[in-house]
Each structure stands twice: as structure tokens, then as C-alpha cells.
Design a protein around this motif. Sequence first.
Motif, short mmCIF file in Angstrom:
data_model
loop_
_atom_site.label_atom_id
_atom_site.label_comp_id
_atom_site.label_asym_id
_atom_site.label_seq_id
_atom_site.Cartn_x
_atom_site.Cartn_y
_atom_site.Cartn_z
N PRO A 5 0.76 -1.25 0.19
CA PRO A 5 0.03 0.04 0.13
C PRO A 5 0.90 1.16 0.03
N GLU A 6 1.86 1.28 -0.90
CA GLU A 6 2.74 2.54 -0.95
C GLU A 6 2.86 2.49 -2.62
N SER A 7 2.51 3.88 -3.16
CA SER A 7 2.62 3.61 -4.60
C SER A 7 3.22 5.10 -4.90
N VAL A 8 3.33 5.11 -6.48
CA VAL A 8 3.71 6.47 -7.06
C VAL A 8 2.53 7.00 -7.94
N PHE A 40 8.26 -4.25 -3.88
CA PHE A 40 8.87 -4.75 -2.68
C PHE A 40 9.10 -3.65 -1.80
N PRO A 41 8.94 -3.73 -0.46
CA PRO A 41 8.93 -2.79 0.53
C PRO A 41 10.20 -1.68 0.52
N ASP A 42 11.44 -2.34 0.11
CA ASP A 42 12.57 -1.44 0.11
C ASP A 42 12.91 -0.67 -1.14
N GLU A 43 11.84 -1.06 -2.36
CA GLU A 43 12.17 -0.40 -3.48
C GLU A 43 12.25 1.06 -3.54
N ALA A 44 13.05 1.84 -4.07
CA ALA A 44 13.20 3.21 -3.92
C ALA A 44 12.10 3.83 -4.89
N LEU A 45 11.40 4.72 -4.22
CA LEU A 45 10.42 5.55 -4.96
C LEU A 45 10.77 5.81 -6.33
N GLN A 46 11.74 6.38 -6.52
CA GLN A 46 12.25 6.80 -7.83
C GLN A 46 12.14 5.59 -8.81
N ALA A 49 8.83 4.55 -9.68
CA ALA A 49 8.24 5.73 -10.69
C ALA A 49 8.93 5.01 -12.12
N MET A 50 10.16 4.91 -12.34
CA MET A 50 10.59 4.55 -13.58
C MET A 50 10.20 3.37 -14.27
N ARG A 51 10.07 2.15 -13.49
CA ARG A 51 9.47 1.07 -13.76
C ARG A 51 8.03 1.20 -14.15
N GLU A 52 7.05 1.83 -13.44
CA GLU A 52 5.70 1.89 -13.92
C GLU A 52 5.77 2.75 -15.22
N VAL A 53 6.48 3.77 -15.26
CA VAL A 53 6.36 4.73 -16.60
C VAL A 53 6.60 3.67 -17.72
N SER A 71 17.24 13.02 -15.15
CA SER A 71 17.17 14.31 -14.48
C SER A 71 15.58 14.92 -15.03
N HIS A 72 14.80 14.49 -15.80
CA HIS A 72 13.66 14.89 -16.21
C HIS A 72 12.39 14.25 -15.29
N LEU A 73 12.90 13.52 -14.74
CA LEU A 73 12.00 12.92 -13.44
C LEU A 73 11.98 13.51 -12.23
#
Length: 154
Positions: A5-8, A40-46, A49-53, A71-73
Motif C-alpha cells: 500500500p505504497e505507490s507512485v 517490494f517494501p525497500d524499492e526506492a520510489l524513484q 516511478a521509472m518502472r511503472e512509466v 533528470s527529467h523525473l
Amino acid sequence: MYKIPESVLVVIYTEDMQVLMMERADKADYWQSVTGSKDFPDEALQVTAMREVQEETGIVVADQPGAVPLSHLSDWRVANVYEIYPVWRHRYAPGVTKNTEHVFGLLVPNAISVTLAPREHVQYRWLPYREAADLCFSPSNAEAILQLPHHLAG
């Protein structure tokens, strides 16, 4: 396996404030920006974001030829906590009712190619930011898009 339950939320936009909107495959007339949960819980938010895009649009964000530069993200430093819609609660562990959504922006070139993930979205549109916000089913997504001029101003 339950969703974390943590998303971008990633608002994809051009310099002239055209915003990419996508219609969900599982809910007709539900338009949104890129969204997705951590793997996974420790996945960095950035990284999320990159993966989901890339998964949802085919747009690669990386410092390599042919990609949108990292740098555009940008992390907009906004976190929304909201009630998970009942229709999607079965994807989360029993008793989980809230999600924390972290907002990012991604500046892309006007002529960028978009390839939708057919299991997630059925069509897309580029719209002026106010029209994009009006189209959103999610209030937090609409609010993020309305903040675009502030983030472009820097």
C-alpha cells in the motif's frame, strides 16, 4: 501476493503543459496518469516511478541514448494518503484500507512515442493540463496535474 500500500503517481507532461492521460482497461471512463505500487517494501520510489512509466507507456527513463534523461523525473515531494477504492481492496492484504501515494513529474519531448500496456490501459490522450485534470477520476491525480504550473516555474 498482495500489493504494497505504497505507490507512485507520475504526471507525464510536455514543456507546453500537455499531459498524458490513459483510460484504465479494468474500468471504462476512468482516466489517469501513471500509477503503481512498489514491488517490494525497500524499492526506492524513484525506481518504482521509472518502472511503472516503462511498464505502462513504454517510455524509458534512464541516462542512456534514446531514453528520457533521469533528470527529467522529479519527486514533487507530495504524499497523499487515501482510502483504497473498495473495488480494488482485494489486491491488498486483509484489513488494508489506505494507500500512500508519492507524486512525481516526468517532462518528455512533444513527439515521444507511447506504447500502452494493454492489460492496464486501452487508450491515451494528450490534453492541456486543465482538461487533463478535469478528466481524472482520482481527486489526488487531478490535484497533482493542477500543480504542474507551480512545478514548471521551479
